[in-house]
Design an enzyme around this catalytic site. Structure first.
Site, PDB file in Angstrom:
ATOM      1  NE  ARG A 170     -33.186 -70.390  77.113  1.00  0.00           N
ATOM      2  CZ  ARG A 170     -32.253 -71.208  77.625  1.00  0.00           C
ATOM      3  NH1 ARG A 170     -31.006 -70.844  77.688  1.00  0.00           N
ATOM      4  NH2 ARG A 170     -32.592 -72.394  78.074  1.00  0.00           N
ATOM      5  CD  GLN A 193     -26.078 -70.838  85.771  1.00  0.00           C
ATOM      6  OE1 GLN A 193     -25.458 -70.323  86.698  1.00  0.00           O
ATOM      7  NE2 GLN A 193     -25.527 -71.025  84.584  1.00  0.00           N
ATOM      8  NE  ARG A 232     -35.977 -74.690  83.015  1.00  0.00           N
ATOM      9  CZ  ARG A 232     -35.182 -74.663  81.945  1.00  0.00           C
ATOM     10  NH1 ARG A 232     -34.361 -75.653  81.710  1.00  0.00           N
ATOM     11  NH2 ARG A 232     -35.213 -73.642  81.124  1.00  0.00           N
ATOM     12  CE1 TYR A 265     -36.772 -76.955  72.136  1.00  0.00           C
ATOM     13  CE2 TYR A 265     -36.898 -75.839  74.261  1.00  0.00           C
ATOM     14  CZ  TYR A 265     -36.882 -77.017  73.523  1.00  0.00           C
ATOM     15  OH  TYR A 265     -36.988 -78.228  74.162  1.00  0.00           O
TER      16      TYR A 265
HETATM   17  P1  NAD Z   1     -32.642 -84.559  70.302  1.00  0.00           P
HETATM   18  O1  NAD Z   1     -32.101 -83.382  69.568  1.00  0.00           O
HETATM   19  O2  NAD Z   1     -31.723 -85.649  70.676  1.00  0.00           O
HETATM   20  O3  NAD Z   1     -33.855 -85.199  69.500  1.00  0.00           O
HETATM   21  C1  NAD Z   1     -34.691 -84.497  68.636  1.00  0.00           C
HETATM   22  C2  NAD Z   1     -34.835 -85.322  67.367  1.00  0.00           C
HETATM   23  O4  NAD Z   1     -35.719 -84.653  66.457  1.00  0.00           O
HETATM   24  C3  NAD Z   1     -33.507 -85.509  66.626  1.00  0.00           C
HETATM   25  O5  NAD Z   1     -33.319 -86.869  66.317  1.00  0.00           O
HETATM   26  C4  NAD Z   1     -33.652 -84.652  65.379  1.00  0.00           C
HETATM   27  O6  NAD Z   1     -32.891 -85.122  64.293  1.00  0.00           O
HETATM   28  C5  NAD Z   1     -35.141 -84.722  65.142  1.00  0.00           C
HETATM   29  N1  NAD Z   1     -35.690 -83.593  64.376  1.00  0.00           N
HETATM   30  C6  NAD Z   1     -35.445 -82.268  64.543  1.00  0.00           C
HETATM   31  N2  NAD Z   1     -36.158 -81.551  63.665  1.00  0.00           N
HETATM   32  C7  NAD Z   1     -36.884 -82.446  62.927  1.00  0.00           C
HETATM   33  C8  NAD Z   1     -37.792 -82.324  61.856  1.00  0.00           C
HETATM   34  N3  NAD Z   1     -38.137 -81.115  61.361  1.00  0.00           N
HETATM   35  N4  NAD Z   1     -38.338 -83.447  61.332  1.00  0.00           N
HETATM   36  C9  NAD Z   1     -38.001 -84.658  61.809  1.00  0.00           C
HETATM   37  N5  NAD Z   1     -37.131 -84.841  62.817  1.00  0.00           N
HETATM   38  C10 NAD Z   1     -36.578 -83.743  63.371  1.00  0.00           C
HETATM   39  O7  NAD Z   1     -33.364 -83.968  71.601  1.00  0.00           O
HETATM   40  P2  NAD Z   1     -34.101 -84.726  72.794  1.00  0.00           P
HETATM   41  O8  NAD Z   1     -33.461 -84.301  74.040  1.00  0.00           O
HETATM   42  O9  NAD Z   1     -34.250 -86.167  72.516  1.00  0.00           O
HETATM   43  O10 NAD Z   1     -35.532 -84.017  72.744  1.00  0.00           O
HETATM   44  C11 NAD Z   1     -36.688 -84.671  72.243  1.00  0.00           C
HETATM   45  C12 NAD Z   1     -37.897 -83.784  72.478  1.00  0.00           C
HETATM   46  O11 NAD Z   1     -38.079 -83.535  73.874  1.00  0.00           O
HETATM   47  C13 NAD Z   1     -37.793 -82.414  71.804  1.00  0.00           C
HETATM   48  O12 NAD Z   1     -39.052 -82.064  71.278  1.00  0.00           O
HETATM   49  C14 NAD Z   1     -37.434 -81.489  72.940  1.00  0.00           C
HETATM   50  O13 NAD Z   1     -37.892 -80.183  72.717  1.00  0.00           O
HETATM   51  C15 NAD Z   1     -38.141 -82.155  74.120  1.00  0.00           C
HETATM   52  N6  NAD Z   1     -37.502 -81.801  75.401  1.00  0.00           N
HETATM   53  C16 NAD Z   1     -36.312 -82.393  75.764  1.00  0.00           C
HETATM   54  C17 NAD Z   1     -35.718 -82.032  76.967  1.00  0.00           C
HETATM   55  C18 NAD Z   1     -34.431 -82.671  77.431  1.00  0.00           C
HETATM   56  O14 NAD Z   1     -33.939 -82.301  78.504  1.00  0.00           O
HETATM   57  N7  NAD Z   1     -33.861 -83.640  76.744  1.00  0.00           N
HETATM   58  C19 NAD Z   1     -36.316 -81.070  77.781  1.00  0.00           C
HETATM   59  C20 NAD Z   1     -37.499 -80.472  77.367  1.00  0.00           C
HETATM   60  C21 NAD Z   1     -38.098 -80.868  76.174  1.00  0.00           C
HETATM   61  N1  UDP Z   2     -24.224 -74.378  81.176  1.00  0.00           N
HETATM   62  C1  UDP Z   2     -22.950 -74.168  81.685  1.00  0.00           C
HETATM   63  N2  UDP Z   2     -21.884 -74.684  80.996  1.00  0.00           N
HETATM   64  C2  UDP Z   2     -22.016 -75.410  79.874  1.00  0.00           C
HETATM   65  C3  UDP Z   2     -23.334 -75.631  79.362  1.00  0.00           C
HETATM   66  C4  UDP Z   2     -24.404 -75.099  80.042  1.00  0.00           C
HETATM   67  O1  UDP Z   2     -22.771 -73.521  82.717  1.00  0.00           O
HETATM   68  O2  UDP Z   2     -21.000 -75.864  79.313  1.00  0.00           O
HETATM   69  C5  UDP Z   2     -25.374 -73.836  81.933  1.00  0.00           C
HETATM   70  C6  UDP Z   2     -26.345 -73.006  81.098  1.00  0.00           C
HETATM   71  O3  UDP Z   2     -25.941 -71.648  81.050  1.00  0.00           O
HETATM   72  C7  UDP Z   2     -27.630 -73.194  81.873  1.00  0.00           C
HETATM   73  C8  UDP Z   2     -27.526 -74.611  82.429  1.00  0.00           C
HETATM   74  O4  UDP Z   2     -26.136 -74.938  82.374  1.00  0.00           O
HETATM   75  O5  UDP Z   2     -27.702 -72.296  82.951  1.00  0.00           O
HETATM   76  C9  UDP Z   2     -28.324 -75.650  81.636  1.00  0.00           C
HETATM   77  O6  UDP Z   2     -27.981 -75.503  80.278  1.00  0.00           O
HETATM   78  P1  UDP Z   2     -28.527 -76.473  79.139  1.00  0.00           P
HETATM   79  O7  UDP Z   2     -28.057 -75.919  77.844  1.00  0.00           O
HETATM   80  O8  UDP Z   2     -28.175 -77.881  79.468  1.00  0.00           O
HETATM   81  O9  UDP Z   2     -30.117 -76.404  79.247  1.00  0.00           O
HETATM   82  P2  UDP Z   2     -31.189 -75.239  79.475  1.00  0.00           P
HETATM   83  O10 UDP Z   2     -30.500 -73.905  79.652  1.00  0.00           O
HETATM   84  O11 UDP Z   2     -32.013 -75.276  78.249  1.00  0.00           O
HETATM   85  O12 UDP Z   2     -31.868 -75.649  80.709  1.00  0.00           O
END
Ligand code: NAD
Ligand code: UDP
Length: 323
Positions: A148, A215, A283, A151
């Site tokens: 991980r 979790q 979390r 990221y």
């Molecule tokens: P997503 O994967 O749907 O969106 C990310 C977008 O970025 C995609 O459209 C992808 O094609 C684009 N992308 C990736 N690499 C790129 C690059 N090098 N240049 C241009 N475009 C690029 O994910 P999301 O859930 O919409 O997440 C959006 C943002 O929010 C991300 O930065 C993610 O880390 C952050 N975030 C999301 C969550 C969540 O729960 N959804 C939680 C924490 C942080």
């Molecule tokens: N998870 C799960 N089954 C699935 C996908 C995810 O039990 O099919 C669990 C995963 O191990 C984690 C939680 O759900 O504990 C959230 O996972 P997700 O990938 O959505 O996000 P993140 O771990 O980044 O919070």
């Protein structure tokens, strides 16, 4: 409604064809602004922005933010980065490049055009947290060399860059730490827990619980999150963040699975699979700061948000003929 030209902002949304980026774009357009969505379509899809095809205040540019971008804008929301573990682990070097080089490119652009800039950071900066719930002051517990890390460390370094550009160059920055968010337009196959469970339930597949399902995660509905983004961007220069944006309602993954089965009426069985390495055990955001500084609290309960999400995937599963 379009605004008068003087109050209309030109806003860049990187990751604009993704899950969160496309909802943010909708909101900014609804507020009357112009939006330039930039995306390399790695995890995003044109389907998420198809409905904007004839919108004159909207423009889409296919571009990878690890390369410089020269445009004239007033505000930048930097969301580009794959967000689900299977996607960000697919090409981990590119993931770190997107967070770090992408941030440098977007900060450089903000500096040149004097734009305010927002960073989509993440609760992953807290790693597998030993403090619960997580306040912004907590420095986290992150493995630097695990699967991980591309990221988590990429996002941590991006935060560092944002604060150094702020201190060194006087940039107006807004750093949001986003906790797990769900809703329509999540990618159906990105492996995140809500989309996985809902699609598995709707297609009659077994629901895959990783580990024993004890979790926890706190799930925020997308509309609440986007409201928090815009409130943060609209604060004065004294507010930089980092600021947690998420829903403090905390559920075990097993509870989520059971809720999904009950709501979809699925007959899927629950199956246990190995817990991925470094999977955080708990979390939950401490949102005291978001309440005080943004006047923001999430409004959509998990039960209601899940209903909307199931409705979206029910349609999608039919369209994509996933059954
Ligand atoms: P997503 O994967 O749907 O969106 C990310 C977008 O970025 C995609 O459209 C992808 O094609 C684009 N992308 C990736 N690499 C790129 C690059 N090098 N240049 C241009 N475009 C690029 O994910 P999301 O859930 O919409 O997440 C959006 C943002 O929010 C991300 O930065 C993610 O880390 C952050 N975030 C999301 C969550 C969540 O729960 N959804 C939680 C924490 C942080
Ligand atoms: N998870 C799960 N089954 C699935 C996908 C995810 O039990 O099919 C669990 C995963 O191990 C984690 C939680 O759900 O504990 C959230 O996972 P997700 O990938 O959505 O996000 P993140 O771990 O980044 O919070």
């Amino acid at each position: 409604m379009p605004r008068l030209y003087e109050s209309r902002k030109r806003i860049l949304v990187t990751g604009g064809a993704g899950f969160l980026g496309s909802h943010l774009t909708d909101k900014l357009l609804a507020e009357g602004h112009e939006v330039l969505a930039v995306d390399n379509l790695f995890t995003g899809t044109k389907r998420n922005i198809d409905h904007l095809h004839n919108e004159p205040r909207f423009e889409f540019l296919r571009h990878d933010i690890t390369f410089p971008l020269y445009v004239e804008v007033d505000e930048i929301y930097n969301l580009a980065c794959p967000a689900s573990p299977i996607h960000y682990q697919h090409d981990p070097v590119q993931t770190t490049k997107t967070s770090v080089i992408g941030a440098i490119n977007m900060l450089g652009l903000a500096k040149r055009v004097k734009a305010k800039i927002f960073q989509a950071s993440t609760s992953e900066v807290y790693g597998d947290p030993s403090v619960h719930p997580q306040p912004e002051e907590y420095w986290g517990n992150v493995n630097t060399i695990g699967p991980r890390s591309c990221y988590d460390e990429g996002k941590r370094c991006a935060e560092t860059l944002f604060f150094d550009y702020h201190r060194q160059h006087g940039l107006q920055i807004k750093v949001a730490r986003i906790f797990n968010t769900y809703g329509p337009r999540m990618h159906h196959a990105d492996g995140r827990v809500v989309s996985n469970f809902v699609v598995q339930a709707l297609t009659g597949e077994p629901i895959t619980i990783y580990g024993d399902g004890s979790q926890t995660r706190s799930f925020c509905y997308v509309d609440d999150l986007i409201d928090g983004f815009v409130r943060l961007m609209d604060t004065g220069p004294e507010v930089t963040g980092p600021i947690n944006i998420g829903n403090p309602g905390e559920f075990t993954i097993r509870e989520l699975a059971e809720k999904t089965i009950a709501k979809t009426g699925a007959r899927s069985e629950l199956v246990q699979m190995p817990l991925p390495q470094d999977d955080p055990k708990q979390r939950r955001p401490d949102i005291t700061k978001a309440k005080a500084l943004l006047g923001w609290t999430p409004k959509v309960a998990l039960d209601d948000g899940l209903d909307h999400t199931i409705g979206y995937f029910r349609k999608l599963v039919g369209e994509l003929e996933l059954i």
